[in-house]
Design a protein around this motif. Sequence first.
Motif, PDB file in Angstrom:
ATOM      1  N   THR A 179      21.753   6.722  -1.715  1.00 53.09           N
ATOM      2  CA  THR A 179      22.077   7.918  -2.485  1.00 53.09           C
ATOM      3  C   THR A 179      22.223   9.184  -1.641  1.00 53.09           C
ATOM      4  O   THR A 179      22.623  10.223  -2.176  1.00 53.09           O
ATOM      5  CB  THR A 179      20.966   8.188  -3.524  1.00 53.09           C
ATOM      6  N   SER A 180      21.864   9.119  -0.383  1.00 55.47           N
ATOM      7  CA  SER A 180      21.827  10.300   0.491  1.00 55.47           C
ATOM      8  C   SER A 180      20.806  11.321   0.024  1.00 55.47           C
ATOM      9  O   SER A 180      20.865  12.489   0.407  1.00 55.47           O
ATOM     10  CB  SER A 180      23.216  10.963   0.573  1.00 55.47           C
ATOM     11  N   VAL A 181      19.859  10.895  -0.806  1.00 55.49           N
ATOM     12  CA  VAL A 181      18.788  11.753  -1.296  1.00 55.49           C
ATOM     13  C   VAL A 181      17.471  11.192  -0.771  1.00 55.49           C
ATOM     14  O   VAL A 181      17.173  10.009  -0.982  1.00 55.49           O
ATOM     15  CB  VAL A 181      18.763  11.815  -2.834  1.00 55.49           C
ATOM     16  N   GLY A 182      16.690  12.031  -0.122  1.00 48.97           N
ATOM     17  CA  GLY A 182      15.468  11.525   0.463  1.00 48.97           C
ATOM     18  C   GLY A 182      14.203  12.193  -0.010  1.00 48.97           C
ATOM     19  O   GLY A 182      13.116  11.801   0.402  1.00 48.97           O
ATOM     20  N   GLU A 183      14.293  13.192  -0.875  1.00 52.09           N
ATOM     21  CA  GLU A 183      13.108  13.941  -1.275  1.00 52.09           C
ATOM     22  C   GLU A 183      12.546  13.504  -2.615  1.00 52.09           C
ATOM     23  O   GLU A 183      11.376  13.665  -2.874  1.00 52.09           O
ATOM     24  CB  GLU A 183      13.437  15.440  -1.322  1.00 52.09           C
ATOM     25  N   ASP A 184      13.379  12.961  -3.470  1.00 53.06           N
ATOM     26  CA  ASP A 184      12.937  12.565  -4.811  1.00 53.06           C
ATOM     27  C   ASP A 184      12.286  11.183  -4.751  1.00 53.06           C
ATOM     28  O   ASP A 184      12.953  10.179  -4.538  1.00 53.06           O
ATOM     29  CB  ASP A 184      14.131  12.546  -5.768  1.00 53.06           C
ATOM     30  N   ARG A 185      10.975  11.142  -4.924  1.00 54.73           N
ATOM     31  CA  ARG A 185      10.260   9.872  -4.878  1.00 54.73           C
ATOM     32  C   ARG A 185       9.824   9.492  -6.280  1.00 54.73           C
ATOM     33  O   ARG A 185       8.790   9.959  -6.779  1.00 54.73           O
ATOM     34  CB  ARG A 185       9.051   9.946  -3.939  1.00 54.73           C
ATOM     35  N   GLY A 208       0.800  -1.221   0.000  1.00 57.66           N
ATOM     36  CA  GLY A 208       0.000   0.000   0.000  1.00 57.66           C
ATOM     37  C   GLY A 208       0.831   1.269   0.000  1.00 57.66           C
ATOM     38  O   GLY A 208       0.461   2.261  -0.646  1.00 57.66           O
ATOM     39  N   ASP A 209       1.956   1.271   0.710  1.00 59.07           N
ATOM     40  CA  ASP A 209       2.815   2.458   0.772  1.00 59.07           C
ATOM     41  C   ASP A 209       4.268   2.022   0.934  1.00 59.07           C
ATOM     42  O   ASP A 209       4.791   1.961   2.048  1.00 59.07           O
ATOM     43  CB  ASP A 209       2.400   3.364   1.921  1.00 59.07           C
ATOM     44  N   PRO A 210       4.946   1.690  -0.175  1.00 54.17           N
ATOM     45  CA  PRO A 210       6.330   1.223  -0.074  1.00 54.17           C
ATOM     46  C   PRO A 210       7.263   2.236   0.580  1.00 54.17           C
ATOM     47  O   PRO A 210       8.175   1.857   1.321  1.00 54.17           O
ATOM     48  CB  PRO A 210       6.724   0.957  -1.535  1.00 54.17           C
ATOM     49  N   TRP A 211       7.031   3.521   0.312  1.00 51.66           N
ATOM     50  CA  TRP A 211       7.930   4.536   0.855  1.00 51.66           C
ATOM     51  C   TRP A 211       7.835   4.598   2.377  1.00 51.66           C
ATOM     52  O   TRP A 211       8.851   4.685   3.064  1.00 51.66           O
ATOM     53  CB  TRP A 211       7.602   5.905   0.252  1.00 51.66           C
ATOM     54  N   ALA A 212       6.655   4.524   2.901  1.00 51.45           N
ATOM     55  CA  ALA A 212       6.497   4.563   4.356  1.00 51.45           C
ATOM     56  C   ALA A 212       6.951   3.269   5.012  1.00 51.45           C
ATOM     57  O   ALA A 212       7.277   3.251   6.200  1.00 51.45           O
ATOM     58  CB  ALA A 212       5.033   4.830   4.713  1.00 51.45           C
ATOM     59  N   SER A 213       6.979   2.190   4.242  1.00 46.50           N
ATOM     60  CA  SER A 213       7.342   0.895   4.806  1.00 46.50           C
ATOM     61  C   SER A 213       8.841   0.676   4.920  1.00 46.50           C
ATOM     62  O   SER A 213       9.266  -0.315   5.497  1.00 46.50           O
ATOM     63  CB  SER A 213       6.728  -0.231   3.951  1.00 46.50           C
ATOM     64  N   GLY A 214       9.639   1.553   4.340  1.00 45.14           N
ATOM     65  CA  GLY A 214      11.080   1.396   4.447  1.00 45.14           C
ATOM     66  C   GLY A 214      11.856   1.669   3.178  1.00 45.14           C
ATOM     67  O   GLY A 214      13.091   1.747   3.200  1.00 45.14           O
ATOM     68  N   LEU A 215      11.154   1.818   2.052  1.00 49.44           N
ATOM     69  CA  LEU A 215      11.851   2.100   0.803  1.00 49.44           C
ATOM     70  C   LEU A 215      12.546   3.456   0.856  1.00 49.44           C
ATOM     71  O   LEU A 215      13.640   3.634   0.292  1.00 49.44           O
ATOM     72  CB  LEU A 215      10.863   2.049  -0.365  1.00 49.44           C
ATOM     73  N   HIS A 216      11.927   4.401   1.523  1.00 52.35           N
ATOM     74  CA  HIS A 216      12.531   5.736   1.641  1.00 52.35           C
ATOM     75  C   HIS A 216      13.905   5.642   2.310  1.00 52.35           C
ATOM     76  O   HIS A 216      14.875   6.259   1.851  1.00 52.35           O
ATOM     77  CB  HIS A 216      11.609   6.647   2.458  1.00 52.35           C
ATOM     78  N   GLN A 217      14.015   4.850   3.346  1.00 57.00           N
ATOM     79  CA  GLN A 217      15.292   4.717   4.035  1.00 57.00           C
ATOM     80  C   GLN A 217      16.321   4.021   3.162  1.00 57.00           C
ATOM     81  O   GLN A 217      17.511   4.352   3.210  1.00 57.00           O
ATOM     82  CB  GLN A 217      15.103   3.930   5.340  1.00 57.00           C
ATOM     83  N   GLN A 218      15.875   3.089   2.347  1.00 63.89           N
ATOM     84  CA  GLN A 218      16.797   2.425   1.432  1.00 63.89           C
ATOM     85  C   GLN A 218      17.363   3.403   0.405  1.00 63.89           C
ATOM     86  O   GLN A 218      18.551   3.355   0.053  1.00 63.89           O
ATOM     87  CB  GLN A 218      16.074   1.271   0.714  1.00 63.89           C
ATOM     88  N   VAL A 219      16.522   4.312  -0.070  1.00 69.87           N
ATOM     89  CA  VAL A 219      16.987   5.330  -1.025  1.00 69.87           C
ATOM     90  C   VAL A 219      17.982   6.273  -0.352  1.00 69.87           C
ATOM     91  O   VAL A 219      19.020   6.626  -0.927  1.00 69.87           O
ATOM     92  CB  VAL A 219      15.785   6.104  -1.600  1.00 69.87           C
ATOM     93  N   VAL A 220      17.675   6.679   0.864  1.00 69.24           N
ATOM     94  CA  VAL A 220      18.585   7.563   1.593  1.00 69.24           C
ATOM     95  C   VAL A 220      19.925   6.878   1.822  1.00 69.24           C
ATOM     96  O   VAL A 220      20.991   7.487   1.653  1.00 69.24           O
ATOM     97  CB  VAL A 220      17.956   7.987   2.935  1.00 69.24           C
ATOM     98  N   ASP A 221      19.912   5.631   2.196  1.00 71.42           N
ATOM     99  CA  ASP A 221      21.160   4.902   2.436  1.00 71.42           C
ATOM    100  C   ASP A 221      21.984   4.747   1.163  1.00 71.42           C
ATOM    101  O   ASP A 221      23.219   4.757   1.202  1.00 71.42           O
ATOM    102  CB  ASP A 221      20.859   3.520   3.023  1.00 71.42           C
TER     103      ASP A 221
END
Length: 203
Positions: free
Chosen positions: A126-132, A111-124
């Motif tokens: 690329t160090s970028v957290g705003e571009d979804r 239902g929400d991959p970004w809230a489930s942990g994908l956002h943290q994977q992107v940050v780890d």
Amino acid sequence: MTEPAAVSAPSTRRAAGRGRAAGVLLLLAALTGLVSLPTWFTTTAATALDPRVVVTASGADVAPAVPAAALVLLACAAAIALVGRVARWVVLAVVAGAGVLVVAAALQAIGDPWASGLHQQVVDATSVGEDRSPVTVSVWPYLAVGVGAVVVLVALWLARASRSWAGPSRRHEGTTAATTEPRPQVEDERSAWDALSRGDDPS
């Protein structure tokens, strides 16, 4: 002479039922752990050096409750063959709860991959957290939902099947007691014959 076989047959069936239950739970634990290992989600992110970095997330990354449920099922597989009737119902309730947990965690991730942990994977990565960027969902989270549902159904099936093999049999204990009861009388008769052989009157 056929009574011992009749006595041991129910015990054998109960042991076989517990063994099958443990085997089924071991298989479900393995499947639950397996579906959490592959990539569930794929997305991209941009950095100063690379405008397109591919980021992937496994089921364990975005739904850590799934591998945790696999460990719970593994423990239940070991316990189901050892515990008594009341504790067995507790174990089966835990099995059903583990299945519900897998279904809920997988659906939440879908239902929400970004809230489930994908956002943290992107940050780890690329160090970028705003571009979804758009997210590609693989088949594995849906398989996780299916496995969780199967776990719940198996828990219900075992709850019904365990009625035929719950609790130890008392028949063998009764047979043993009946066999050993006449022994004092046999000992008394032997003592009487020994007294007669010595010339004594046992009466």
